[in-house]
Design a protein around this motif. Structure first.
Motif, PDB file in Angstrom:
ATOM      1  N   THR A 107       0.848  -1.194   0.000  1.00 59.47           N
ATOM      2  CA  THR A 107       0.000   0.000   0.000  1.00 59.47           C
ATOM      3  C   THR A 107       0.883   1.244   0.000  1.00 59.47           C
ATOM      4  O   THR A 107       1.820   1.344   0.799  1.00 59.47           O
ATOM      5  CB  THR A 107      -0.921   0.031   1.229  1.00 59.47           C
ATOM      6  OG1 THR A 107      -1.774  -1.116   1.216  1.00 59.47           O
ATOM      7  CG2 THR A 107      -1.784   1.281   1.226  1.00 59.47           C
ATOM      8  N   ASP A 126      -3.121   8.362 -10.493  1.00 57.51           N
ATOM      9  CA  ASP A 126      -3.214   7.116  -9.735  1.00 57.51           C
ATOM     10  C   ASP A 126      -3.232   5.936 -10.698  1.00 57.51           C
ATOM     11  O   ASP A 126      -3.158   6.108 -11.923  1.00 57.51           O
ATOM     12  CB  ASP A 126      -4.443   7.122  -8.825  1.00 57.51           C
ATOM     13  CG  ASP A 126      -5.758   7.248  -9.595  1.00 57.51           C
ATOM     14  OD1 ASP A 126      -5.799   6.886 -10.797  1.00 57.51           O
ATOM     15  OD2 ASP A 126      -6.755   7.692  -9.002  1.00 57.51           O
ATOM     16  N   CYS A 127      -3.323   4.719 -10.149  1.00 58.62           N
ATOM     17  CA  CYS A 127      -3.240   3.535 -11.001  1.00 58.62           C
ATOM     18  C   CYS A 127      -4.476   3.339 -11.870  1.00 58.62           C
ATOM     19  O   CYS A 127      -4.468   2.508 -12.777  1.00 58.62           O
ATOM     20  CB  CYS A 127      -3.009   2.291 -10.148  1.00 58.62           C
ATOM     21  SG  CYS A 127      -4.341   1.973  -8.960  1.00 58.62           S
ATOM     22  N   GLN A 140      -3.317   3.638  -2.578  1.00 58.29           N
ATOM     23  CA  GLN A 140      -3.544   2.545  -3.522  1.00 58.29           C
ATOM     24  C   GLN A 140      -2.767   1.311  -3.092  1.00 58.29           C
ATOM     25  O   GLN A 140      -1.635   1.401  -2.626  1.00 58.29           O
ATOM     26  CB  GLN A 140      -3.218   2.953  -4.954  1.00 58.29           C
ATOM     27  CG  GLN A 140      -1.813   3.420  -5.233  1.00 58.29           C
ATOM     28  CD  GLN A 140      -1.660   3.947  -6.652  1.00 58.29           C
ATOM     29  OE1 GLN A 140      -2.552   4.605  -7.207  1.00 58.29           O
ATOM     30  NE2 GLN A 140      -0.525   3.677  -7.259  1.00 58.29           N
ATOM     31  N   CYS A 157      -4.577  -3.344  -8.718  1.00 59.01           N
ATOM     32  CA  CYS A 157      -4.404  -2.112  -7.971  1.00 59.01           C
ATOM     33  C   CYS A 157      -5.783  -1.690  -7.473  1.00 59.01           C
ATOM     34  O   CYS A 157      -6.745  -1.638  -8.253  1.00 59.01           O
ATOM     35  CB  CYS A 157      -3.791  -1.021  -8.830  1.00 59.01           C
ATOM     36  SG  CYS A 157      -3.445   0.497  -7.889  1.00 59.01           S
ATOM     37  N   ILE A 159      -8.073   1.162  -5.241  1.00 57.59           N
ATOM     38  CA  ILE A 159      -8.238   2.470  -4.617  1.00 57.59           C
ATOM     39  C   ILE A 159      -9.655   2.515  -4.070  1.00 57.59           C
ATOM     40  O   ILE A 159     -10.623   2.480  -4.841  1.00 57.59           O
ATOM     41  CB  ILE A 159      -8.005   3.620  -5.607  1.00 57.59           C
ATOM     42  CG1 ILE A 159      -6.581   3.581  -6.165  1.00 57.59           C
ATOM     43  CG2 ILE A 159      -8.262   4.963  -4.946  1.00 57.59           C
ATOM     44  CD1 ILE A 159      -6.299   4.654  -7.186  1.00 57.59           C
ATOM     45  N   SER A 163     -11.138  -1.845  -7.937  1.00 58.99           N
ATOM     46  CA  SER A 163      -9.940  -2.629  -8.243  1.00 58.99           C
ATOM     47  C   SER A 163      -9.840  -2.832  -9.743  1.00 58.99           C
ATOM     48  O   SER A 163     -10.852  -3.034 -10.431  1.00 58.99           O
ATOM     49  CB  SER A 163      -9.992  -3.993  -7.546  1.00 58.99           C
ATOM     50  OG  SER A 163      -9.972  -3.844  -6.147  1.00 58.99           O
TER      51      SER A 163
END
Length: 271
Positions: A107, A126-127, A140, A157, A159, A163
């Motif tokens: 994380t 972000d991812c 994340q 990944c 958040i 996913s």
């Protein structure tokens, strides 16, 4: 007086000649077939290896980028990181042997970046691909899970409650953290999640086993053994009691597998 001519006997192949011809033909056909199958197998293996290597490069790029980003905060950000009980910035966390095939979970926390008007400038995402502004903190988590659609083990990944699979064919993910024992940069130790004091971690050693997404019919006498961190860490290919996933023995399913290891310094922790 003319002498009558005798009729000429019809010419042809004898039985022995026919059998020799058939045998030679069979030998040629077998040789050509063997060459074809050999070339096809080599082509399939090379294609699978190329895909696995491409997945490995992408995974390394993603994790390296995000690990280096962990703990980033714009100086003009209005909020600050949460703190743990020791009072250190809690911008990285990890869990040991919680994912598929006893994989580790990671994380990361980081802030975004904005232009002069305060709007996210897109330099940090972000991812999930969302642009992050300087006052927004992202949490994340990377885990190895089974993709319900492809039925392939994949790097996910997450958040919040969302996913997404990033890399398919990830069989095993393991990490060791380089911990600065005395805080002075003179004594270091490699430790797994759950043991390592992550508030003192300065870098991460990541080891991943990736597999091809198709059965390549590799004829292996036995399943390979992937000792992620070597026999000094897991002597005799027996995993330590506190890190069961550090030795991974897959099913002998004819797939191509490759282990990739890389180390990433935690830039914002070193600063």
């Amino acid at each position: 007086m003319s002498t009558p001519k005798m009729p000429r006997c019809a010419a042809g192949f004898g039985l022995i000649e026919v059998m020799i011809s058939i045998t030679i033909s069979l030998i040629v056909i077998l040789a050509v077939t063997g060459l074809y199958l050999s070339q096809k197998s080599a082509y399939t293996t090379q294609g699978a290896l190329s895909l696995v290597q491409e997945d490995a490069r992408y995974l390394m790029r993603v994790l390296t980028h995000d690990l280096r980003l962990a703990g980033y905060r714009d100086i003009d950000a209005a909020t600050a990181f949460p703190t743990n009980l020791a009072g250190s910035k809690l911008f990285i966390d990890a869990q040991n042997d919680v994912g598929l095939h006893a994989s580790d979970a990671l994380t990361l926390l980081f802030y975004g970046a904005s232009d002069t008007s305060g709007v996210a400038d897109g330099s940090i995402r972000d991812c999930l691909g969302n642009a992050i502004g300087r006052d927004a903190v992202v949490t994340q988590t990377y885990t190895v899970q089974l993709d319900p659609v492809s039925q392939e083990p994949s790097l996910y990944c997450t958040i919040g409650t969302v996913s997404t699979p990033l890399v398919s064919g990830v069989d095993s993910l393991q990490m060791l953290f380089v911990v600065d024992l005395d805080g002075g940069g003179t004594r270091f130790s490699y430790q797994p999640a759950g043991v390592a004091d992550l508030s003192k971690a300065v870098s991460v050693l990541v080891s991943v086993v990736l597999r091809s997404n198709t059965v390549d019919n590799l004829k292996l006498a036995s399943a390979p053994v992937f000792n992620h961190f070597g026999t000094q860490y897991a002597p005799g290919n027996v995993a330590p009691a506190n890190d069961a996933g550090s030795v991974f023995i897959p099913v002998n399913d004819g797939r191509l597998r490759k282990r990739v290891t890389f180390s990433v310094a935690l830039r914002n922790r070193l600063d």
